[in-house]
Every structure is written in C-alpha cells, then in structure tokens.
Enzyme design. Structure first.
Site, PDB file in Angstrom:
ATOM      1  N   LEU A  14       0.839  -1.195   0.000  1.00 44.22           N
ATOM      2  CA  LEU A  14       0.000   0.000   0.000  1.00 44.22           C
ATOM      3  C   LEU A  14       0.879   1.252   0.000  1.00 44.22           C
ATOM      4  O   LEU A  14       1.628   1.495   0.940  1.00 44.22           O
ATOM      5  CB  LEU A  14      -0.928   0.016   1.212  1.00 44.22           C
ATOM      6  CG  LEU A  14      -1.850  -1.203   1.355  1.00 44.22           C
ATOM      7  CD1 LEU A  14      -2.885  -0.953   2.436  1.00 44.22           C
ATOM      8  CD2 LEU A  14      -2.523  -1.550   0.028  1.00 44.22           C
ATOM      9  N   ARG A  21       0.660  13.754   7.425  1.00 40.67           N
ATOM     10  CA  ARG A  21       1.425  14.168   8.606  1.00 40.67           C
ATOM     11  C   ARG A  21       2.888  14.503   8.305  1.00 40.67           C
ATOM     12  O   ARG A  21       3.592  15.062   9.129  1.00 40.67           O
ATOM     13  CB  ARG A  21       1.341  13.071   9.684  1.00 40.67           C
ATOM     14  CG  ARG A  21      -0.036  12.959  10.305  1.00 40.67           C
ATOM     15  CD  ARG A  21      -0.242  11.627  11.017  1.00 40.67           C
ATOM     16  NE  ARG A  21      -0.590  10.549  10.097  1.00 40.67           N
ATOM     17  CZ  ARG A  21      -0.829   9.290  10.454  1.00 40.67           C
ATOM     18  NH1 ARG A  21      -0.741   8.949  11.724  1.00 40.67           N
ATOM     19  NH2 ARG A  21      -1.131   8.372   9.554  1.00 40.67           N
ATOM     20  N   ASN A 233       5.244   8.207   9.831  1.00 41.12           N
ATOM     21  CA  ASN A 233       4.144   9.109   9.496  1.00 41.12           C
ATOM     22  C   ASN A 233       4.530  10.583   9.604  1.00 41.12           C
ATOM     23  O   ASN A 233       3.825  11.439   9.099  1.00 41.12           O
ATOM     24  CB  ASN A 233       2.948   8.843  10.411  1.00 41.12           C
ATOM     25  CG  ASN A 233       2.446   7.417  10.253  1.00 41.12           C
ATOM     26  OD1 ASN A 233       2.050   7.008   9.172  1.00 41.12           O
ATOM     27  ND2 ASN A 233       2.520   6.639  11.318  1.00 41.12           N
ATOM     28  N   ALA A 395      51.923  26.645  -6.449  1.00 41.39           N
ATOM     29  CA  ALA A 395      50.904  27.081  -5.485  1.00 41.39           C
ATOM     30  C   ALA A 395      50.238  28.354  -5.992  1.00 41.39           C
ATOM     31  O   ALA A 395      50.896  29.239  -6.548  1.00 41.39           O
ATOM     32  CB  ALA A 395      51.555  27.328  -4.132  1.00 41.39           C
TER      33      ALA A 395
HETATM   34  C1  UD1 Z   1      -2.157   1.879   9.888  1.00 34.58           C
HETATM   35  C2  UD1 Z   1      -3.124   0.868  10.516  1.00 34.58           C
HETATM   36  C3  UD1 Z   1      -2.825   0.764  12.002  1.00 34.58           C
HETATM   37  C4  UD1 Z   1      -1.382   0.372  12.214  1.00 34.58           C
HETATM   38  C5  UD1 Z   1      -0.431   1.321  11.476  1.00 34.58           C
HETATM   39  C6  UD1 Z   1       0.979   0.768  11.504  1.00 34.58           C
HETATM   40  C7  UD1 Z   1      -5.232   0.956   9.232  1.00 34.58           C
HETATM   41  C8  UD1 Z   1      -6.627   1.460   9.228  1.00 34.58           C
HETATM   42  N1  UD1 Z   1      -4.490   1.296  10.307  1.00 34.58           N
HETATM   43  O1  UD1 Z   1      -2.417   3.163  10.424  1.00 34.58           O
HETATM   44  O2  UD1 Z   1      -3.684  -0.203  12.612  1.00 34.58           O
HETATM   45  O3  UD1 Z   1      -1.089   0.363  13.589  1.00 34.58           O
HETATM   46  O4  UD1 Z   1      -0.805   1.472  10.097  1.00 34.58           O
HETATM   47  O5  UD1 Z   1       1.906   1.638  10.928  1.00 34.58           O
HETATM   48  O6  UD1 Z   1      -4.842   0.268   8.328  1.00 34.58           O
HETATM   49  N2  UD1 Z   1      -2.820   3.927   2.168  1.00 34.58           N
HETATM   50  C9  UD1 Z   1      -3.325   3.751   0.910  1.00 34.58           C
HETATM   51  N3  UD1 Z   1      -4.567   4.219   0.621  1.00 34.58           N
HETATM   52  C10 UD1 Z   1      -5.348   4.835   1.546  1.00 34.58           C
HETATM   53  C11 UD1 Z   1      -4.819   5.019   2.853  1.00 34.58           C
HETATM   54  C12 UD1 Z   1      -3.534   4.548   3.135  1.00 34.58           C
HETATM   55  O7  UD1 Z   1      -2.647   3.188   0.039  1.00 34.58           O
HETATM   56  O8  UD1 Z   1      -6.485   5.219   1.203  1.00 34.58           O
HETATM   57  C13 UD1 Z   1      -1.443   3.429   2.468  1.00 34.58           C
HETATM   58  C14 UD1 Z   1      -0.469   4.504   2.882  1.00 34.58           C
HETATM   59  O9  UD1 Z   1       0.225   4.988   1.753  1.00 34.58           O
HETATM   60  C15 UD1 Z   1       0.459   3.780   3.839  1.00 34.58           C
HETATM   61  C16 UD1 Z   1      -0.419   2.669   4.407  1.00 34.58           C
HETATM   62  O10 UD1 Z   1      -1.536   2.544   3.557  1.00 34.58           O
HETATM   63  O11 UD1 Z   1       1.544   3.183   3.170  1.00 34.58           O
HETATM   64  C17 UD1 Z   1      -0.881   2.967   5.830  1.00 34.58           C
HETATM   65  O12 UD1 Z   1      -1.590   4.187   5.869  1.00 34.58           O
HETATM   66  P1  UD1 Z   1      -1.413   5.207   7.064  1.00 34.58           P
HETATM   67  O13 UD1 Z   1      -2.284   6.366   6.810  1.00 34.58           O
HETATM   68  O14 UD1 Z   1       0.019   5.455   7.329  1.00 34.58           O
HETATM   69  O15 UD1 Z   1      -2.068   4.357   8.276  1.00 34.58           O
HETATM   70  P2  UD1 Z   1      -1.791   4.536   9.818  1.00 34.58           P
HETATM   71  O16 UD1 Z   1      -2.635   5.633  10.344  1.00 34.58           O
HETATM   72  O17 UD1 Z   1      -0.337   4.615  10.075  1.00 34.58           O
HETATM   73 MG    MG Z   2       1.333   4.765   8.791  1.00 37.88          MG
END
Ligand code: UD1
Ligand code: MG
Length: 422
Positions: A14, A21, A233, A395
């Site tokens: 993902l 952030r 993040n 030099a």
């Molecule tokens: C997420 C987890 C959380 C975990 C944490 C660990 C969920 C809902 N929560 O939270 O339980 O403890 O990671 O680091 O999954 N992304 C997409 N599409 C979207 C949203 C996010 O591709 O619509 C990708 C982001 O690019 C990222 C990953 O998913 O690589 C995680 O997203 P992020 O927003 O960082 O989730 P956290 O709030 O950290």
């Molecule tokens: Mg994250």
C-alpha cells in the site's frame, strides 16, 4: 500456480497515501531513508521472499512513485484515498483466480526484516489461518491500531487510535500493519467493511473483526525487535527510522572489514560500496552511487556525492567534496578541496585548497588530471582543462579553461603560464 494453493503467495504494497502528517510535497513513499525512497526497502522484502506476484497500490502522485518501483511490480491506481481496505480492494481484480496467501505490506514500514516476514508467513501457513497479524508490544503505543483480544486471549479485532476508548488506548499490543490473509477470506471480509469510524475511511483492520465474528482463525506473530515495527508518518519518525537504517548499514560495513571510527556521525547511503581496510573518519557524508576502494582514508568531514568513484589507496581527507568524479589509486587529496566532474589519475597529489571550477554558469565541464601530476596548494583548475602526466602547478596558480598542460611541464601564476617544459 502451485496445485497446493497453501504455498501460493502474493504481496500487496500500500503506497497510495499522501502522508498528510509529513507535511510535504513529496509523496510519503518517496521520502528517503539513507538516500533511498522508503518504498524500495519494502519492494526489496517482497523480492527477498521471492514473491513474484507483487502489486503496489498507488494514488497520490502515482506517476512519481511508479518511477522508482522495480519493473516486476504491477501497479494499480486507487482513485480516491478512502482507506487501507479500499486500497487493498483495488488490487483484488489483479488477483482474480488467485488462491493462497496475500501478504499486505505498507510503504511506510521500511524497517521490517526478511526473517520476521518469513516467520509470519510460516505461522500463517502452519495454522491454516484466515489472517495472521504481525503485532508488537510497545510502551508508547500512540498512533497505532490496538489489538483486541477475547476472554480466551484470541484476537477478536483491531481498534484504531482515533476510535479507541480510554481502556483500549491503554492496550500496549499494536498492529504493525503487516498481515497475511487467506485470499478467499480477504475477498469475503473486504465486501463487509464499512466506513463506520471517525475518519469515515474503509479500514483494512476491520477485516479482522469481521473474520473473527464469522468464527475464522486469527493468528499473530509478535515481532522480536520493536524497531522493525515502526511506521513512518512524520518527519520525526523519519529521522528516527533513518538512524536505525544507518546503524544497519554501518554495522554491515564494519562486519565486512571497514573501519568506521564513529558510526554515529558517519552517513553512508544505501548501496555505497566500500573495500576492506578503508578507514572512515567522523562526519563523513556519502551520497548515493558512490564506490570506495580498499585501504582508502576518508574524512573527517568529507562529502562524497553522487557518482564518486575512488580506487584503492586513495586519501580524501578533511573538508573535501567530490562529485561525479573518478580518482585512481594512490592519489591523495588530503585537505579542503572541491573535485567535480573530474577524472584524476593514479598517484596524483592534490594540494591543500585546490579546486576544480567545473561550472561556467551554464554547464558543467570536465577536468582531467593525468597520473603522477602534482597540483600545488590553492590551484584553481578552470575546466575544461587537462593536466598532463607528471606535470606540476605551482601554489596559487589558476589554470584557465581550455588549457592543456603538457606532460612533465610546470605552470605557475594567474593565469598560469608554462615555467618549465619537460
Ligand atoms: C495503519 C493501521 C494501524 C497500524 C499502522 C501501523 C489501518 C486502518 N491502520 O495506520 O492499525 O497500527 O498502520 O503503521 O490500516 N494507504 C493507501 N490508501 C489509503 C490510505 C492509506 O494506500 O487510502 C497506504 C499509505 O500509503 C500507507 C499505508 O496505507 O503506506 C498505511 O496508511 P497510514 O495512513 O500510514 O495508516 P496509519 O494511520 O499509520
Ligand atoms: Mg502509517
């Protein structure tokens, strides 16, 4: 595909998120750790595990992210960033007909190691689980999803920080984000995920509660080294992760026989190559695509930039910057110099304070210094320039652009004139 679908494995990475952030124009997946976009450490993991079906879900600035991905990785676009479950859903059509294990990785989890993922996959297969989570216990779990367990201590769900009540916030067992799903169970669960949370997002983590309520087996592996679990993040987390990655890189060099006098103040990019018995003094910064030979002495306070190649027994001493240059063996540049776009021969001495003036205001030009030349202190080599084999600059000389100092000659002055022929 393997007849025994248990052994099939696919990965979904993902990487669509904006990284709000981070407060950055650069997509989060591209923020570098030790000179390398963080998503590349994650694609490496899939590669190390020999997962041939690997899909990256892209969204925010997808074209930019796509450029850094290895060609073997298929990509799919998440049109609207509706959450991690929605992201995984986009990859499902590419896994049509696939049965087996799907490993979900997040682009912002670059510190994970191969052995951790191997044990996760192993546990998942051995138990025939619907899902196997990688969890960690941390003292300050803020920001992570918390693992919920039932009265038999079985995992019953995950609650995100934002949606957690005060009791749940006290839970120290967290979701690292990494999880294995049985493909069939994942498809079923994804259909049921609803955006019933404060962020109004489709959470992948909700699949766990859904599978639990259907009586499916949820397993977990607890990560050994907490640092691995770190999700990036914010810029502060980026800095913390960078430090961990830097330690891994420096430790690996020391293991291979490189002396790093002060690992805490030595910044070597991912992919740097350094030969045995080279000594790196403190406050050295090495950017990407740099090769350093054996028995070299680097620093203190050296800055080796992209495209620097040092052969064996080279000294690049204090306060030196080198970029896009090749320096042959036994050449010494011991004190404050700038060497850019240059080819420096073997056994050359570059005196203190000598610089190449490689930029004429429009373009970069090349400096060639042949073997055994002696560049006197404070020489300015205005490129394009060629310093012949065994020749010398006095030099303070300024060798002007377009000059070719013949073999064995001595030049001096501003502009430098030939004092002595061979
Ligand atoms: C997420 C987890 C959380 C975990 C944490 C660990 C969920 C809902 N929560 O939270 O339980 O403890 O990671 O680091 O999954 N992304 C997409 N599409 C979207 C949203 C996010 O591709 O619509 C990708 C982001 O690019 C990222 C990953 O998913 O690589 C995680 O997203 P992020 O927003 O960082 O989730 P956290 O709030 O950290
Ligand atoms: Mg994250």
């Amino acid at each position: 595909m393997d007849k025994n679908s248990k052994n099939n494995i696919a990965a979904v990475i993902l990487a669509a998120g904006k990284g709000t952030r981070m407060k950055s124009e650069l997509p989060k997946a591209l923020h570098p750790l030790c000179g390398r976009p963080m998503v590349r450490y994650v694609t490496d993991l899939a590669n190390d595990l020999k997962i041939r079906r690997c899909i990256a879900v892209l969204g925010h600035k997808s074209e930019e992210v796509k450029k850094v991905l290895p060609p073997a990785i298929r990509t799919v676009l998440q049109g609207k960033l509706l959450g991690t479950a929605d992201a995984v859903k986009q990859a499902v059509p590419l896994l049509k007909g696939f049965e087996g294990t799907v490993l979900i990785l997040y682009a912002d989890n670059p510190l994970l190691t191969r052995s951790t993922l191997e044990s996760l996959v192993r546990r998942h297969r051995e138990n025939n689980a619907a899902a196997t989570l990688l969890t960690a216990h941390i003292d300050k779990p803020a920001g992570y999803g918390r693992i919920l367990r039932d009265r038999y201590a079985g995992i019953s769900g995950i609650v995100e920080e934002k949606d957690a009540d005060d009791f749940q916030k006290d839970i120290k067992e967290i979701n690292t984000g990494v999880v294995c799903f049985d493909m069939r169970r994942l498809r079923e669960a994804l259909r049921e995920v609803r955006p019933n949370n404060l962020k109004k997002e489709y959470y992948l983590t909700d699949c766990i509660g859904i599978l639990y309520s259907r009586g499916q087996i949820i397993e977990s592996v607890r990560i050994q080294d907490m640092q691995e679990a770190m999700g990036i993040n914010s810029r502060a987390e980026l800095a913390a992760a960078n430090k961990i990655m830097q330690k891994r890189i420096n430790d690996a060099f020391m293991e291979k026989g490189v002396t790093i006098v002060s690992p805490e103040t030595t910044f070597l990019s991912y992919g740097t190559r350094i030969g045995q018995d080279t000594v790196i003094y403190p406050f050295t910064v090495v950017e990407k695509s740099v090769i350093i030979g054996k028995h070299c002495i680097i620093g203190p306070f050296a800055h080796l930039r992209e495209g620097t190649i040092l052969n064996d027994d080279v000294v690049a001493g204090n306060f030196i910057e080198i970029v896009r240059s090749k320096i042959s063996s036994h050449t010494l540049a011991k004190h404050f110099s700038y060497i850019g776009d240059s080819r420096i021969g073997a056994s050359v001495n570059i005196g203190a304070g000598s610089v190449t003036a490689n930029f004429d205001g429009k373009k970069k030009n090349v400096t060639v210094v042949k073997d055994k030349a002696f560049i006197g202190s404070d020489t300015v080599l205005v490129s394009p320039v060629v310093i012949g084999r065994g020749s010398r600059t006095a030099a303070g000389s300024v060798v002007t652009g377009g000059t070719h100092v013949p073999e064995g000659a001595t030049v001096a002055g501003v502009p430098a004139k030939i004092l002595k022929k061979r």
